[in-house]
Design an enzyme around this catalytic site. Structure first.
Site, PDB file in Angstrom:
ATOM      1  CG  ASP A  46      -1.849   1.268   1.421  1.00  0.00           C
ATOM      2  OD1 ASP A  46      -2.925   1.180   0.700  1.00  0.00           O
ATOM      3  OD2 ASP A  46      -1.532   2.409   1.901  1.00  0.00           O
ATOM      4  CE1 TYR A  51      -0.095   7.907   2.258  1.00  0.00           C
ATOM      5  CE2 TYR A  51       0.876   5.669   1.944  1.00  0.00           C
ATOM      6  CZ  TYR A  51      -0.106   6.626   2.472  1.00  0.00           C
ATOM      7  OH  TYR A  51      -1.144   6.208   2.992  1.00  0.00           O
ATOM      8  CE  LYS A  80      -4.119   4.531   0.365  1.00  0.00           C
ATOM      9  NZ  LYS A  80      -2.468   4.464   0.786  1.00  0.00           N
ATOM     10  CG  HIS A 113      -5.133   9.312   0.184  1.00  0.00           C
ATOM     11  ND1 HIS A 113      -3.630   9.524  -0.203  1.00  0.00           N
ATOM     12  CD2 HIS A 113      -5.230   9.232   1.407  1.00  0.00           C
ATOM     13  CE1 HIS A 113      -3.046   9.111   0.942  1.00  0.00           C
ATOM     14  NE2 HIS A 113      -3.846   8.863   1.852  1.00  0.00           N
TER      15      HIS A 113
HETATM   16  N1  NAP Z   1      -5.761   6.116   3.603  1.00  0.00           N
HETATM   17  C1  NAP Z   1      -5.181   6.783   4.353  1.00  0.00           C
HETATM   18  O1  NAP Z   1      -5.736   7.857   4.660  1.00  0.00           O
HETATM   19  C2  NAP Z   1      -4.328   6.289   5.272  1.00  0.00           C
HETATM   20  C3  NAP Z   1      -3.728   6.861   6.694  1.00  0.00           C
HETATM   21  C4  NAP Z   1      -2.871   6.445   7.356  1.00  0.00           C
HETATM   22  C5  NAP Z   1      -2.311   5.079   7.104  1.00  0.00           C
HETATM   23  N2  NAP Z   1      -2.470   4.470   5.836  1.00  0.00           N
HETATM   24  C6  NAP Z   1      -2.012   3.239   5.491  1.00  0.00           C
HETATM   25  O2  NAP Z   1      -1.976   2.376   6.371  1.00  0.00           O
HETATM   26  C7  NAP Z   1      -0.690   2.000   6.727  1.00  0.00           C
HETATM   27  C8  NAP Z   1      -0.459   1.792   8.105  1.00  0.00           C
HETATM   28  O3  NAP Z   1      -0.777   2.892   9.148  1.00  0.00           O
HETATM   29  P1  NAP Z   1       0.182   3.486   9.945  1.00  0.00           P
HETATM   30  O4  NAP Z   1       1.492   3.414   9.004  1.00  0.00           O
HETATM   31  O5  NAP Z   1      -0.149   4.964   9.950  1.00  0.00           O
HETATM   32  O6  NAP Z   1       0.312   2.977  11.258  1.00  0.00           O
HETATM   33  P2  NAP Z   1       0.517   1.763  11.983  1.00  0.00           P
HETATM   34  O7  NAP Z   1       0.850   0.573  10.816  1.00  0.00           O
HETATM   35  O8  NAP Z   1      -0.484   1.415  12.728  1.00  0.00           O
HETATM   36  O9  NAP Z   1       1.903   1.783  12.932  1.00  0.00           O
HETATM   37  C9  NAP Z   1       3.079   1.729  12.143  1.00  0.00           C
HETATM   38  C10 NAP Z   1       4.173   1.885  13.686  1.00  0.00           C
HETATM   39  O10 NAP Z   1       4.133   0.850  14.216  1.00  0.00           O
HETATM   40  C11 NAP Z   1       5.299   0.532  14.392  1.00  0.00           C
HETATM   41  N3  NAP Z   1       5.346  -1.034  14.169  1.00  0.00           N
HETATM   42  C12 NAP Z   1       5.062  -1.857  13.111  1.00  0.00           C
HETATM   43  N4  NAP Z   1       4.999  -3.105  13.492  1.00  0.00           N
HETATM   44  C13 NAP Z   1       5.228  -3.264  14.971  1.00  0.00           C
HETATM   45  C14 NAP Z   1       5.316  -4.488  15.389  1.00  0.00           C
HETATM   46  N5  NAP Z   1       5.241  -5.686  15.322  1.00  0.00           N
HETATM   47  N6  NAP Z   1       5.479  -4.080  17.065  1.00  0.00           N
HETATM   48  C15 NAP Z   1       5.447  -2.784  17.404  1.00  0.00           C
HETATM   49  N7  NAP Z   1       5.414  -1.709  16.717  1.00  0.00           N
HETATM   50  C16 NAP Z   1       5.401  -1.916  15.244  1.00  0.00           C
HETATM   51  C17 NAP Z   1       6.066   1.042  13.235  1.00  0.00           C
HETATM   52  O11 NAP Z   1       7.599   1.065  13.504  1.00  0.00           O
HETATM   53  P3  NAP Z   1       8.775   0.658  12.336  1.00  0.00           P
HETATM   54  O12 NAP Z   1       8.461   1.200  11.074  1.00  0.00           O
HETATM   55  O13 NAP Z   1       9.827   1.528  12.998  1.00  0.00           O
HETATM   56  O14 NAP Z   1       9.122  -0.627  12.611  1.00  0.00           O
HETATM   57  C18 NAP Z   1       5.616   2.230  12.828  1.00  0.00           C
HETATM   58  O15 NAP Z   1       5.984   3.140  13.951  1.00  0.00           O
HETATM   59  C19 NAP Z   1       0.292   3.080   6.381  1.00  0.00           C
HETATM   60  O16 NAP Z   1       1.600   2.986   6.284  1.00  0.00           O
HETATM   61  C20 NAP Z   1      -0.344   3.494   5.031  1.00  0.00           C
HETATM   62  O17 NAP Z   1       0.066   2.656   3.948  1.00  0.00           O
HETATM   63  C21 NAP Z   1      -3.509   5.123   5.150  1.00  0.00           C
END
Ligand code: NAP
Length: 318
Positions: A46, A51, A80, A113
Site C-alpha cells: 500500500d 507519501y 491513491k 484518498h
Molecule cells: N488512507 C489513509 O488515509 C491512510 C492513513 C494512514 C495510513 N494509511 C496506510 O496504512 C498503513 C498503516 O498505518 P500507519 O503506518 O499509519 O500506522 P501503523 O501501521 O498502525 O503503525 C506503524 C508504526 O508501528 C510500528 N510497528 C510496526 N510493526 C510493529 C510491531 N510488530 N510491534 C511494534 N511496533 C510496530 C512501526 O515502526 P517501524 O516502522 O519503525 O518498525 C511504526 O512506527 C500506512 O503505512 C499506510 O500505508 C492510510
C-alpha cells in the site's frame, strides 16, 4: 515463507487479506522494507501519491520481479489519488503520474484518498495553503461523485484493475453507491482495537465493500507507550497464550473481524512478525475482550482540513 490468503472482491478479482503499509516510510528505507516484505510472503503493498515514495516502492517491486521472486501478477499494488487531483480533468493525469513513478503499466487498486478535494497548484504542492503558516489547506468544492466518474474511466482504459474509497463515512459511501457505475471494492479507513468501525463495517458488508484497516497498530509509539491496547494486560495475556506479540494479536483481530490490515514497518523483524499471524485463531471470548477496548479513538483526523468543509468525513458518528 508465509502464504497470505486472498479475498474475493465484488468485481470478481482477488486481493491479499494483509498488506504492507508505507506511510512515513522514508524513500531511503522503503525499498529495503518492500523487498524484505516480498521475500517473506507479502504480496499486497500500500502506497500513495502523497507519501512521496512511489518511485522507491515501484523500483523494489521491479527488482523482485527481475530476480524471479515474483511475477507482476503476484503483486497487489495499491496507490491513491491525492486530494489536489480531484478535478475530473486531473484524474487520468494523476494516475499516469503514479504509474510513471511506480514504473508499472497498471495499478491493482486505485483509491480516492479522501472525499475532500484541494485546489491544484502543481503536482508537488501536496498541501496548498494561502500561507505556509496557515492551519488549513484550501479545499476545492469538487464533488467526489465527479471525481469518481473520472476514476471509473481509468478502469475502462485498463490503467487500474479496481477502484475504491478511503476515509469515506457511511453517508458518503451510500451517496456514492447510488451514483456509481463501477462499485468501489474497498473503503480504506482507520481501524484498530480502539476504533473497530463496527457500524461502518456492517454497513459496508451489506454493499459488498470490504474495509481495509489502516493504522492497524494505531501508529505504535513505544516512547509514549501508545496505543494502550498494545500494553494492556488483557492483550498481553492473549498474546502469551499463543506465544505471539500484542501487535500480532491486534493484526489477527482485524483479520478475524473481516478487515484487511496493512501494518507499516521498516524494521525487518517487525515486517516478519506482522505477517506471521496465520497460524493461530482467537476464540470468540478473546475477540470480545479485545472489543471491550474499543473507545472510538481516532488518530488520523487529517488536521490540515478544516472540519467545517462540506465533505470532511469525520464529523459523522461513522
Ligand atoms: N488512507 C489513509 O488515509 C491512510 C492513513 C494512514 C495510513 N494509511 C496506510 O496504512 C498503513 C498503516 O498505518 P500507519 O503506518 O499509519 O500506522 P501503523 O501501521 O498502525 O503503525 C506503524 C508504526 O508501528 C510500528 N510497528 C510496526 N510493526 C510493529 C510491531 N510488530 N510491534 C511494534 N511496533 C510496530 C512501526 O515502526 P517501524 O516502522 O519503525 O518498525 C511504526 O512506527 C500506512 O503505512 C499506510 O500505508 C492510510
Amino acid at each position: 515463507m508465509v502464504r497470505v490468503p486472498n479475498i474475493k472482491l465484488n468485481n470478481g478479482l482477488e486481493m491479499p487479506v494483509l498488506g504492507l503499509g508505507t506511510y512515513q516510510s522514508k524513500p531511503n528505507e522503503v525499498a529495503e522494507a518492500v523487498k524484505h516484505a516480498i521475500d517473506h510472503g507479502y504480496r499486497h503493498i500500500d502506497t500513495a501519491f502523497s507519501y512521496g515514495n512511489e518511485k522507491e516502492v515501484g523500483a523494489a517491486i521491479k527488482e523482485k520481479i527481475a530476480e524471479g521472486v515474483v511475477k507482476r501478477e503476484d503483486i497487489y499494488l495499491v496507490t491513491k489519488l491525492w486530494c489536489i487531483h480531484h478535478d475530473p480533468s486531473k484524474v487520468e493525469h494523476a494516475c499516469r503520474k503514479s504509474l510513471e513513478n511506480l514504473g508499472l503499466d497498471y495499478i491493482d487498486l486505485y483509491l480516492m484518498h479522501n472525499p475532500v478535494g484541494f485546489v491544484y497548484v502543481d503536482d508537488s504542492t501536496i498541501l496548498p495553503k494561502k500561507q505556509e503558516s496557515d492551519e488549513f489547506v484550501i479545499a476545492s468544492d469538487i464533488d467526489y461523485l465527479d471525481t469518481w466518474k473520472a476514476m471509473e474511466q481509468l478502469v475502462k482504459k485498463g490503467l487500474v484493475r479496481s477502484i475504491g474509497l478511503s476515509n469515506f463515512n457511511a453517508e458518503q459511501t451510500e451517496r456514492l453507491l447510488k451514483n456509481a457505475e463501477v462499485k468501489p471494492v474497498t473503503n480504506q479507513v482507520e481501524c484498530h482495537i480502539e476504533l473497530n468501525q463496527k457500524k461502518l463495517r456492517e454497513l459496508s458488508k451489506q454493499y459488498g465493500i470490504i474495509l481495509t484497516a489502516y493504522c492497524p497498530l494505531a501508529q505504535h509509539n513505544p516512547v509514549e507507550k501508545k496505543p494502550a491496547f498494545l500494553y494492556d494486560d488483557r492483550t498481553i495475556a492473549i498474546a502469551k497464550k499463543y506465544n505471539k506479540t500484542p501487535a500480532q494479536v491486534a493484526i489477527r483481530y482485524l483479520l478475524q473481524i473481516g478487515t484487511i490490515p496493512i501494518p507499516k514497518s521498516v524494521t525487518k523483524s517487525r515486517i516478519e512478525e506482522n505477517i506471521n499471524v496465520f497460524d493461530f485463531e482467537l476464540n470468540s471470548d478473546e475477540i470480545k475482550i479485545l472489543e471491550q477496548q474499543d473507545c472510538g479513538n481516532r488518530i488520523a483526523r487529517w488536521p490540515f482540513i478544516n472540519p467545517t468543509e462540506k465533505y470532511y468525513p469525520f464529523n459523522a458518528e461513522f
